[in-house]
Design a protein around this motif. Structure first.
Motif, PDB file in Angstrom:
ATOM      1  N   THR A  98       0.828  -1.208   0.000  1.00 47.21           N
ATOM      2  CA  THR A  98       0.000   0.000   0.000  1.00 47.21           C
ATOM      3  C   THR A  98       0.860   1.254   0.000  1.00 47.21           C
ATOM      4  O   THR A  98       0.609   2.214  -0.745  1.00 47.21           O
ATOM      5  N   ALA A  99       1.886   1.250   0.847  1.00 46.68           N
ATOM      6  CA  ALA A  99       2.770   2.416   0.935  1.00 46.68           C
ATOM      7  C   ALA A  99       3.488   2.674  -0.392  1.00 46.68           C
ATOM      8  O   ALA A  99       3.589   3.817  -0.844  1.00 46.68           O
ATOM      9  N   ILE A 100       3.966   1.610  -1.008  1.00 40.78           N
ATOM     10  CA  ILE A 100       4.724   1.756  -2.257  1.00 40.78           C
ATOM     11  C   ILE A 100       3.822   2.197  -3.400  1.00 40.78           C
ATOM     12  O   ILE A 100       4.108   3.170  -4.104  1.00 40.78           O
ATOM     13  N   MET A 101       2.720   1.490  -3.600  1.00 46.26           N
ATOM     14  CA  MET A 101       1.892   1.733  -4.783  1.00 46.26           C
ATOM     15  C   MET A 101       1.044   3.003  -4.661  1.00 46.26           C
ATOM     16  O   MET A 101       0.750   3.654  -5.660  1.00 46.26           O
ATOM     17  N   SER A 102       0.663   3.369  -3.436  1.00 45.44           N
ATOM     18  CA  SER A 102      -0.165   4.568  -3.277  1.00 45.44           C
ATOM     19  C   SER A 102       0.646   5.850  -3.319  1.00 45.44           C
ATOM     20  O   SER A 102       0.110   6.926  -3.615  1.00 45.44           O
ATOM     21  N   SER A 103       1.930   5.767  -3.011  1.00 41.15           N
ATOM     22  CA  SER A 103       2.761   6.976  -2.988  1.00 41.15           C
ATOM     23  C   SER A 103       3.494   7.221  -4.295  1.00 41.15           C
ATOM     24  O   SER A 103       3.986   8.323  -4.540  1.00 41.15           O
ATOM     25  N   ALA A 104       3.577   6.191  -5.148  1.00 40.82           N
ATOM     26  CA  ALA A 104       4.272   6.355  -6.429  1.00 40.82           C
ATOM     27  C   ALA A 104       3.385   7.110  -7.421  1.00 40.82           C
ATOM     28  O   ALA A 104       2.168   6.928  -7.438  1.00 40.82           O
ATOM     29  N   PRO A 105       3.977   7.975  -8.257  1.00 37.79           N
ATOM     30  CA  PRO A 105       3.194   8.633  -9.312  1.00 37.79           C
ATOM     31  C   PRO A 105       2.565   7.589 -10.230  1.00 37.79           C
ATOM     32  O   PRO A 105       3.137   6.516 -10.453  1.00 37.79           O
ATOM     33  N   ALA A 106       1.373   7.897 -10.753  1.00 35.64           N
ATOM     34  CA  ALA A 106       0.638   6.932 -11.579  1.00 35.64           C
ATOM     35  C   ALA A 106       1.447   6.470 -12.774  1.00 35.64           C
ATOM     36  O   ALA A 106       1.420   5.285 -13.133  1.00 35.64           O
ATOM     37  N   GLU A 107       2.217   7.405 -13.370  1.00 37.53           N
ATOM     38  CA  GLU A 107       2.982   7.032 -14.563  1.00 37.53           C
ATOM     39  C   GLU A 107       4.199   6.169 -14.240  1.00 37.53           C
ATOM     40  O   GLU A 107       4.848   5.637 -15.134  1.00 37.53           O
ATOM     41  N   LYS A 108       4.498   6.017 -12.941  1.00 40.82           N
ATOM     42  CA  LYS A 108       5.646   5.199 -12.543  1.00 40.82           C
ATOM     43  C   LYS A 108       5.215   3.995 -11.698  1.00 40.82           C
ATOM     44  O   LYS A 108       6.013   3.432 -10.957  1.00 40.82           O
ATOM     45  N   SER A 109       3.959   3.606 -11.808  1.00 37.65           N
ATOM     46  CA  SER A 109       3.451   2.496 -10.996  1.00 37.65           C
ATOM     47  C   SER A 109       4.145   1.178 -11.339  1.00 37.65           C
ATOM     48  O   SER A 109       4.387   0.346 -10.456  1.00 37.65           O
ATOM     49  N   ALA A 110       4.467   0.974 -12.622  1.00 35.44           N
ATOM     50  CA  ALA A 110       5.155  -0.258 -13.011  1.00 35.44           C
ATOM     51  C   ALA A 110       6.547  -0.321 -12.392  1.00 35.44           C
ATOM     52  O   ALA A 110       6.983  -1.379 -11.897  1.00 35.44           O
ATOM     53  N   SER A 111       7.258   0.809 -12.405  1.00 41.62           N
ATOM     54  CA  SER A 111       8.590   0.857 -11.800  1.00 41.62           C
ATOM     55  C   SER A 111       8.513   0.615 -10.295  1.00 41.62           C
ATOM     56  O   SER A 111       9.346  -0.102  -9.728  1.00 41.62           O
ATOM     57  N   ALA A 112       7.501   1.193  -9.657  1.00 40.02           N
ATOM     58  CA  ALA A 112       7.329   0.994  -8.217  1.00 40.02           C
ATOM     59  C   ALA A 112       7.031  -0.464  -7.906  1.00 40.02           C
ATOM     60  O   ALA A 112       7.571  -1.037  -6.950  1.00 40.02           O
ATOM     61  N   GLY A 113       6.169  -1.100  -8.727  1.00 41.60           N
ATOM     62  CA  GLY A 113       5.861  -2.517  -8.529  1.00 41.60           C
ATOM     63  C   GLY A 113       7.085  -3.394  -8.713  1.00 41.60           C
ATOM     64  O   GLY A 113       7.284  -4.377  -7.984  1.00 41.60           O
ATOM     65  N   ALA A 114       7.940  -3.033  -9.674  1.00 38.56           N
ATOM     66  CA  ALA A 114       9.158  -3.803  -9.908  1.00 38.56           C
ATOM     67  C   ALA A 114      10.114  -3.678  -8.727  1.00 38.56           C
ATOM     68  O   ALA A 114      10.735  -4.662  -8.296  1.00 38.56           O
ATOM     69  N   ILE A 115      10.211  -2.474  -8.164  1.00 42.84           N
ATOM     70  CA  ILE A 115      11.070  -2.269  -6.998  1.00 42.84           C
ATOM     71  C   ILE A 115      10.538  -3.066  -5.807  1.00 42.84           C
ATOM     72  O   ILE A 115      11.306  -3.654  -5.035  1.00 42.84           O
TER      73      ILE A 115
END
Length: 494
Positions: free
Chosen positions: A374-391
């Protein structure tokens, strides 16, 4: 049956052995030590090479799937996974088993993003896709949960290589079904494939971990250890520096500037470190100290993994109502409490208390993992959600790998300081016996004097119990500190 739900069943069938293989060896540590004569370092590499390799390969393999289509990626991954399973089952020594476990990770790193891509491209309706992803996540948790149980059953009734041989018929059926059921996928020839960057990252991580593991053994060269660790650190520094300036980075380190996202990564890694490290400790203690069979050890550990599967849904219900800060802090705080309880609990004398503490630990880890997502995916910009999920995926795998390293090294250090070697033990065997309980048992098995052998085994068991108490108390203290840290740095509502 609707074609897309048939594809989902196939995806589950493909993903299950990958998730099981992440934990199937946890109860096999004593068996591998005795059957292959594996040292402590070799045992740790056998277990954590899988997670460490996957951590570095998930991102480029996902890009490869976009380039060639997830059907081809799945087929290639299944073939590699099947060949590596056969090689691991027939491995004559620890080194070969480590190599084939690394190859297994290559196949798994292809299969995992292929299954996710399959869901994303098969289920176009958002509600159906959410349901499919929920099933996928549940399979991952259940696979990891039954891994020790599957491993224990096979080890009790067959030779140790059977834990890998069971993959082969599954892979064979999955290959045929994939060719038959999954439609041809479009390819994106413009997609970049940054495998060279992944290899650089993996090299740096493996060199650093090798230095950490070797640095605590008295029979290793300090100069060589520092040299390898230093080179690994330099490579990692160069990698991060280049990624920060790259136009199309493999890992978007710029996301780490977002405080909530960074806290999510810390929680994800900490949760994985704790649950994997604790399983490693439990598997050895239950079998080597308390004399349980691999199967009984797997059954004894089952409450921990099953509870972790319920923690996520519970946290998903609580976060919208109480806020991320309260839920995340509670999850980590309960983990600290469970570690304190498990540290002072005799598993055999008070099994119900042990199971209660394991259920509490499993629930709290599940809560922490969902809170981290929740912390990772909700705080990441929408256009970088894939990068956040990969991290996030990398954080999970690195946490699993470091869990083996950290708990393994702590156990080894405390064990070596507490074992009381009988005076009559030959010097070479005495040195070997101080490294770990596994090596102490190997040394005891080479002694002709059965009374002396039994004394050495008893000394090893007592030393491991001391190590158990110290390591879990330390984990409890560190989690208590992390609880305060999370409460301070996470926002009230998110």
């Amino acid at each position: 049956m609707n074609h897309k739900w048939l594809i989902l069943i196939l995806i589950i069938f493909i993903y299950l052995p990958v998730s099981i293989d992440a934990t199937v060896l946890h109860v096999a540590v004593p068996t591998l030590s005795l059957e292959l004569g594996s040292t402590t370092n070799e045992l740790l590499w056998i277990i954590d090479i899988y997670s460490l390799m996957m951590a570095g390969l998930l991102l480029p393999m996902g890009a490869l799937g976009d380039k060639i289509g997830y059907k081809k990626l799945a087929i290639i991954g299944l073939i590699i996974f099947g060949i590596a399973s056969l090689g691991a089952a027939l491995a004559p020594n620890s080194i070969m088993l480590i190599i084939f476990r690394a190859v297994l990770a290559i196949g798994a790193a292809m299969i995992l993003p292929a299954t996710l891509a399959g869901i994303r491209k098969t289920f176009l309706d958002e509600s159906e896709r959410s349901s499919a992803l929920g099933v996928w996540a549940t399979v991952g948790v259940c696979g990891a949960a039954i891994g020790p149980l599957v491993g224990g059953y096979l080890l009790q009734h067959f030779y140790w290589g059977a834990v890998f041989l069971i993959n082969i018929p599954i892979i064979f059926i999955a290959l045929i079904a994939t060719l038959w059921v999954v439609p041809k996928q479009p390819q994106n020839t413009q997609q970049q494939w940054q495998i060279s960057k992944a290899l650089v990252l993996i090299t740096a991580l493996l060199m650093l971990i090798y230095a950490i593991k070797s640095g605590f053994r008295a029979d290793n060269s300090i100069l060589v250890t520092f040299l390898i660790g230093g080179v690994g650190a330099v490579i990692l520094y160069i990698f991060v520096k280049q990624e920060l300036s790259a136009k199309a980075p493999m890992i978007d380190f710029g996301l780490l500037k977002i405080r909530v996202l960074t806290m999510g990564i810390i929680m994800a890694m900490t949760a994985m470190i704790s649950i994997v490290g604790f399983e490693l400790l439990m598997a050895q203690e239950l079998q080597l100290v308390h004399g349980l069979t691999p199967l009984k050890a797997g059954i004894f550990m089952l409450p921990l993994m099953l509870a972790s599967g319920f923690g996520g849904p519970l946290a998903g219900w609580l976060v919208p109502r109480l806020g991320l800060r309260i839920v995340a802090t509670t999850g980590i705080g309960l983990s600290a409490l469970s570690f304190f309880g498990l540290a002072v609990c005799d598993f055999m004398v008070h099994p119900y208390l042990a199971w209660s503490m394991m259920v509490l630990l499993g629930l709290s880890i599940g809560i922490a993992l969902l809170a981290s997502t929740t912390a990772i995916m909700s705080s990441a910009p929408a256009e970088k959600s894939a990068s956040a999920g990969a991290i996030e995926g990398m954080a999970y795998e690195l946490g699993a790998g470091f869990g083996v390293v950290i708990f393994g090294m702590m156990l080894s250090i405390i064990f070596s300081q507490n074992i009381m070697i009988p005076d009559a033990i030959p010097t070479q065997l005495a040195v070997q016996a101080t490294h770990s309980i596994n090596e102490a048992f190997l040394a005891a098995n080479t002694l002709d004097d059965q009374i002396l052998s039994s004394h050495l085994i008893l000394a090893a068991k007592n030393a491991f119990i001391h190590s158990h108490v110290f390591v879990l108390l330390t984990a409890g203290v560190l989690f208590s500190i992390l609880t305060v840290f999370i409460w301070k740095f996470l926002p009230d509502r998110n």
